[in-house]
Design a protein around this motif. Sequence first.
Motif, PDB file in Angstrom:
ATOM      1  N   ILE A   2       5.185  -5.300  -5.768  1.00 61.14           N
ATOM      2  CA  ILE A   2       6.393  -5.757  -5.070  1.00 61.14           C
ATOM      3  C   ILE A   2       6.163  -5.634  -3.568  1.00 61.14           C
ATOM      4  CG2 ILE A   2       8.857  -5.380  -4.743  1.00 61.14           C
ATOM      5  CD1 ILE A   2       8.945  -4.091  -7.505  1.00 61.14           C
ATOM      6  N   LEU A   3       6.335  -6.737  -2.859  1.00 63.71           N
ATOM      7  CA  LEU A   3       6.154  -6.761  -1.408  1.00 63.71           C
ATOM      8  C   LEU A   3       7.443  -7.237  -0.755  1.00 63.71           C
ATOM      9  CD1 LEU A   3       4.225  -6.613   1.095  1.00 63.71           C
ATOM     10  CD2 LEU A   3       3.738  -9.041   0.688  1.00 63.71           C
ATOM     11  N   ALA A   4       7.979  -6.440   0.148  1.00 66.83           N
ATOM     12  CA  ALA A   4       9.198  -6.809   0.878  1.00 66.83           C
ATOM     13  C   ALA A   4       8.822  -7.200   2.301  1.00 66.83           C
ATOM     14  CB  ALA A   4      10.184  -5.642   0.896  1.00 66.83           C
ATOM     15  N   ILE A   5       9.324  -8.331   2.754  1.00 67.98           N
ATOM     16  CA  ILE A   5       9.044  -8.777   4.123  1.00 67.98           C
ATOM     17  C   ILE A   5      10.346  -9.160   4.815  1.00 67.98           C
ATOM     18  CG2 ILE A   5       6.686  -9.516   3.666  1.00 67.98           C
ATOM     19  CD1 ILE A   5       7.644 -12.335   3.371  1.00 67.98           C
ATOM     20  N   ILE A  57       0.518   4.279   5.865  1.00 71.65           N
ATOM     21  CA  ILE A  57       0.809   3.297   6.910  1.00 71.65           C
ATOM     22  C   ILE A  57      -0.525   2.681   7.280  1.00 71.65           C
ATOM     23  CG2 ILE A  57       1.607   2.922   9.278  1.00 71.65           C
ATOM     24  CD1 ILE A  57       3.454   5.334   8.942  1.00 71.65           C
ATOM     25  N   GLU A  58      -0.661   1.365   7.148  1.00 71.82           N
ATOM     26  CA  GLU A  58      -1.965   0.746   7.406  1.00 71.82           C
ATOM     27  C   GLU A  58      -1.796  -0.607   8.086  1.00 71.82           C
ATOM     28  OE1 GLU A  58      -3.043  -1.563   3.282  1.00 71.82           O
ATOM     29  OE2 GLU A  58      -3.591   0.549   3.415  1.00 71.82           O
ATOM     30  N   GLU A  59      -2.892  -1.119   8.580  1.00 75.83           N
ATOM     31  CA  GLU A  59      -2.888  -2.396   9.277  1.00 75.83           C
ATOM     32  C   GLU A  59      -2.504  -3.536   8.332  1.00 75.83           C
ATOM     33  OE1 GLU A  59      -3.288  -2.834  12.449  1.00 75.83           O
ATOM     34  OE2 GLU A  59      -3.777  -0.745  12.878  1.00 75.83           O
ATOM     35  N   ALA A  60      -1.769  -4.504   8.854  1.00 70.74           N
ATOM     36  CA  ALA A  60      -1.434  -5.696   8.089  1.00 70.74           C
ATOM     37  C   ALA A  60      -2.628  -6.651   8.091  1.00 70.74           C
ATOM     38  CB  ALA A  60      -0.213  -6.396   8.683  1.00 70.74           C
ATOM     39  N   THR A  71       0.123  -9.301  13.510  1.00 72.12           N
ATOM     40  CA  THR A  71       1.527  -8.943  13.656  1.00 72.12           C
ATOM     41  C   THR A  71       1.622  -7.635  14.425  1.00 72.12           C
ATOM     42  OG1 THR A  71       3.545  -8.288  12.453  1.00 72.12           O
ATOM     43  CG2 THR A  71       1.438  -7.821  11.391  1.00 72.12           C
ATOM     44  N   ASP A  72       2.791  -7.379  15.036  1.00 69.40           N
ATOM     45  CA  ASP A  72       2.964  -6.121  15.757  1.00 69.40           C
ATOM     46  C   ASP A  72       3.542  -5.026  14.862  1.00 69.40           C
ATOM     47  OD1 ASP A  72       5.409  -7.337  15.503  1.00 69.40           O
ATOM     48  OD2 ASP A  72       5.764  -7.589  17.646  1.00 69.40           O
ATOM     49  N   HIS A  73       3.665  -5.317  13.567  1.00 71.07           N
ATOM     50  CA  HIS A  73       4.115  -4.314  12.601  1.00 71.07           C
ATOM     51  C   HIS A  73       2.967  -3.915  11.679  1.00 71.07           C
ATOM     52  CE1 HIS A  73       8.581  -4.529  13.158  1.00 71.07           C
ATOM     53  NE2 HIS A  73       8.247  -5.698  13.696  1.00 71.07           N
ATOM     54  N   LYS A  74       2.980  -2.672  11.235  1.00 77.11           N
ATOM     55  CA  LYS A  74       2.044  -2.219  10.217  1.00 77.11           C
ATOM     56  C   LYS A  74       2.727  -2.251   8.848  1.00 77.11           C
ATOM     57  CE  LYS A  74      -0.865   0.680  13.149  1.00 77.11           C
ATOM     58  NZ  LYS A  74      -1.424   2.045  13.361  1.00 77.11           N
TER      59      LYS A  74
END
Length: 331
Positions: A9-12, A203-206, A210-213
């Motif tokens: 499950i991925l929430a964006i 917490i890891e790189e996308a 993007t400026d969010h991880k």
Amino acid sequence: MMRTNNIGILAIQETHLTQELVDTLHETFQKSLVIKWSSDPNNTNSKGVAIILNKGLTRWNETEEIELVKGRAMMMTIKWHQEKKLHVLCVYAPNDPNENGDFWKKIDQELREKNLPSPDVMLGDFNMVEDSIDRLKTRNDPVYCTEALRELKRTHHLADGWRRTNGGDKGYTFYQKATKAHSRIDRIYVAENRLASTYEWEIEEAPIQTDHKVVKMTICDPDTPYIGPGRWTLPLPLLKEKELVKKLYEIGMEAQGEMERVKMNRTDERNPQTVLRNFKTSVQECVKGYNKQKMKKINGAIEKLKKDLEDTINDETQDEDRRKEAAAETD
């Protein structure tokens, strides 16, 4: 990303999706993904939330979705193990502190009025932090929005899993280039009674610019039986290592010679089956030993760099500009 990392499950957030775009995505990824989404019909160029399901890992065709706030909050109920259900709330909170506070109150109101269950998981972009430790430069967010979120958490018994797991450590998910500020505004909250069944908080790189991880965790059903790691396989990239291939060739030639010799003198202890068994054992031990030595050097260097950066970020005696530079190096 979902396939390579086994994400179910991925929430964006801030998706800006339209029906036409979703139809195109479904056609392109029809075998692997399904997208459930919510947007503000009056302004599709802003806001937007979506929950993407991995068809290979979820019961994707047995879900229910309810919009709590158009383009900002969507609750999904998905069948889990047997008849159990998992309630996932995806949120994208407003930036304005007053609107942010009103948003959490609105969600609580919608859950009550629609007689919905409390979420098992609430995740997304909260556009605020509860504590100053989650900002660099450290500062407290307005009381109105922090108290509104805390009240929602208390009512529905939700906990910040990453913070519970990592104690007082610092970790950031968002980097604002203009001010060089860092914050942990992207979070996952889990129901208190499910927190013990979560692990691998990261917490890891996308994988995209993007400026969010990405914030990740694994949640399991405590009644699920343990499943082992499965059969060992040789890491295919190692076949490009000439030194290793040479060693495996020597092991293979030795096994081939032994196979010829047992033809002339076969016993219960020395026969083609035992030769094959010993060959596979020797190959496995050789590969594991080689890989361990190779990865030990690489991982050692990586871990040292990570530790140095984490020490700098968490060392409050360091100059704040230096801490910002260290945090930026993790982005």
